[in-house]
Write an enzyme that holds these catalytic residues in place. Sequence first.
Site, PDB file in Angstrom:
ATOM      1  N   ASP A  13      64.530  30.008  -6.117  1.00 40.27           N
ATOM      2  CA  ASP A  13      63.182  29.490  -6.414  1.00 40.27           C
ATOM      3  C   ASP A  13      63.085  28.947  -7.841  1.00 40.27           C
ATOM      4  O   ASP A  13      62.007  28.916  -8.426  1.00 40.27           O
ATOM      5  CB  ASP A  13      62.102  30.571  -6.209  1.00 40.27           C
ATOM      6  CG  ASP A  13      62.207  31.260  -4.866  1.00 40.27           C
ATOM      7  OD1 ASP A  13      62.266  30.537  -3.855  1.00 40.27           O
ATOM      8  OD2 ASP A  13      62.245  32.498  -4.821  1.00 40.27           O
ATOM      9  N   HIS A  41      62.846  24.066  -0.380  1.00 36.40           N
ATOM     10  CA  HIS A  41      62.649  23.373  -1.646  1.00 36.40           C
ATOM     11  C   HIS A  41      61.472  22.422  -1.517  1.00 36.40           C
ATOM     12  O   HIS A  41      61.237  21.826  -0.470  1.00 36.40           O
ATOM     13  CB  HIS A  41      63.913  22.639  -2.108  1.00 36.40           C
ATOM     14  CG  HIS A  41      64.619  21.872  -1.043  1.00 36.40           C
ATOM     15  ND1 HIS A  41      65.683  22.386  -0.337  1.00 36.40           N
ATOM     16  CD2 HIS A  41      64.425  20.626  -0.557  1.00 36.40           C
ATOM     17  CE1 HIS A  41      66.109  21.491   0.534  1.00 36.40           C
ATOM     18  NE2 HIS A  41      65.370  20.414   0.422  1.00 36.40           N
ATOM     19  N   THR A  42      60.730  22.333  -2.593  1.00 31.80           N
ATOM     20  CA  THR A  42      59.508  21.532  -2.623  1.00 31.80           C
ATOM     21  C   THR A  42      59.694  20.359  -3.570  1.00 31.80           C
ATOM     22  O   THR A  42      60.153  20.528  -4.699  1.00 31.80           O
ATOM     23  CB  THR A  42      58.316  22.387  -3.086  1.00 31.80           C
ATOM     24  OG1 THR A  42      58.184  23.513  -2.217  1.00 31.80           O
ATOM     25  CG2 THR A  42      57.029  21.577  -3.060  1.00 31.80           C
ATOM     26  N   THR A 298      58.315  29.148  -0.373  1.00 22.32           N
ATOM     27  CA  THR A 298      58.214  27.991   0.514  1.00 22.32           C
ATOM     28  C   THR A 298      58.469  28.385   1.958  1.00 22.32           C
ATOM     29  O   THR A 298      57.836  27.870   2.876  1.00 22.32           O
ATOM     30  CB  THR A 298      59.235  26.913   0.089  1.00 22.32           C
ATOM     31  OG1 THR A 298      59.030  26.591  -1.286  1.00 22.32           O
ATOM     32  CG2 THR A 298      59.077  25.652   0.921  1.00 22.32           C
ATOM     33  N   THR A 300      58.567  31.812   3.386  1.00 20.95           N
ATOM     34  CA  THR A 300      57.810  32.936   3.952  1.00 20.95           C
ATOM     35  C   THR A 300      56.377  33.005   3.459  1.00 20.95           C
ATOM     36  O   THR A 300      55.560  33.702   4.058  1.00 20.95           O
ATOM     37  CB  THR A 300      58.500  34.265   3.586  1.00 20.95           C
ATOM     38  OG1 THR A 300      58.495  34.408   2.155  1.00 20.95           O
ATOM     39  CG2 THR A 300      59.945  34.291   4.084  1.00 20.95           C
TER      40      THR A 300
END
Length: 447
Positions: A13, A41-42, A298, A300
Amino acid sequence: MANVIVIGAQWGDEGKGKITDLLSRSADVVVRYQGGVNAGHTIVVKGQTFKLHLIPSGILYPNTDCIIGCGTVIDPQILIAEIDQLKELNISTDHLLISETAHVTMPYHRLIDQASEERRGSYKIGTTGRGIGPTYADKSERTGIRVLDLMDPDGLREQLEWTINYKNVILEKLYNLPPLDPQEVIEQYLGYAERLRPHVVDTSLKISDAIQRRRNILFEGAQGTLLDLDHGTYPYVTSSNPVAGGACVGTGVGPTMIDRVIGVSKAYTTRVGEGPFPTELDGELGELLCDRGAEFGTTTGRKRRCGWFDAVIGRYAVRINGMDCMALTKLDVLDELEEIQVCVAYDIDGQRSEHFPTSSRQFARCRPIYKTLPGWKVSTTECRTLEDLPQQALDYLKFLAELMEVPIAIVSLGASRDQTIIVEDPIHGPKRALLHPDGTPATLLSA
């Protein structure tokens, strides 16, 4: 030409998605080398947010080939959903390639993962329940289903009939769960196979060809160093190898082909799930970091545990991965703080240690030894050069670089692509700091 690995230098993260997205602009190929849908991933582009779990970050660049390597485990249902999501946004996935030797997560993997975690009780490890561990376990036991097996209907029927009947015994007798219908699962996965067939190739050949043609290749890891199966805080780890060495095993690329390793760290530390966390902050300060950093998983949606930057695990990540430089993310989260603490060493049973302990029991006894630095109390989200940053923020960056003994090449100040300071070219710029005879770094971030 450069073949570059991007790794997480903490517990995952760290913001690898954004950094990989930025670096993908100059990459011809982006390769995901391990993990599955247990990581996400964001990426934020022009105010639009993309949340991906399996598809590499480079998918947003139409001229960049994106490869899911053999070291990953693939949940076809979720992968197809990601492909469909991108198509709805008019983003092509024609340049997505899937390794035919990657292993496949099946319904029984998810059921066993969830039931096993529940049965652990107080010994639970914080699994996402997505079936990742059982998929890798079957891979090691040589009973797993690979992507190439999905492409062979007759072989798949024969293999799954035996496997599901075997797994049903475990589900019924050990976990008191209802059995799966073999025919229903077989038909479901044959349908997935037809959707994925156009993307399935021998990806190791594709990567080898790209290397021979001197193309720029970016290897993208999931999770982080401290979650590595062999080098992390075992047993509170993932079931694969996120460290840089995993990129070679998970793609079929020889280690001599790798030119550079970039480590990604937050300006503080987070961890999700169970396990020791020496710099964890309880109370108001921990909540502040969580809220300002939007620290929710992202995959859970679980709330992440937050704490101060830990330079002990940072130096460990530098050593284990052979990091050449660092990308530091979420510096802006610290903007409101009067003081900032950095863990420079541990107190273990009354003894000072600057090294990461291999035993999780010993790690749980570590007490952080802090160095306190002044905060800057102004927003950094609009800063685009080092000169724009307040002096206290520059001092903080220099201090971290000195502790880590690697240069900081990128500083991220928000989720968007443009909220970034490129200090040095992360691909072709300075590599890991050389040391003077007295042990001091020869080259570090300069402001």
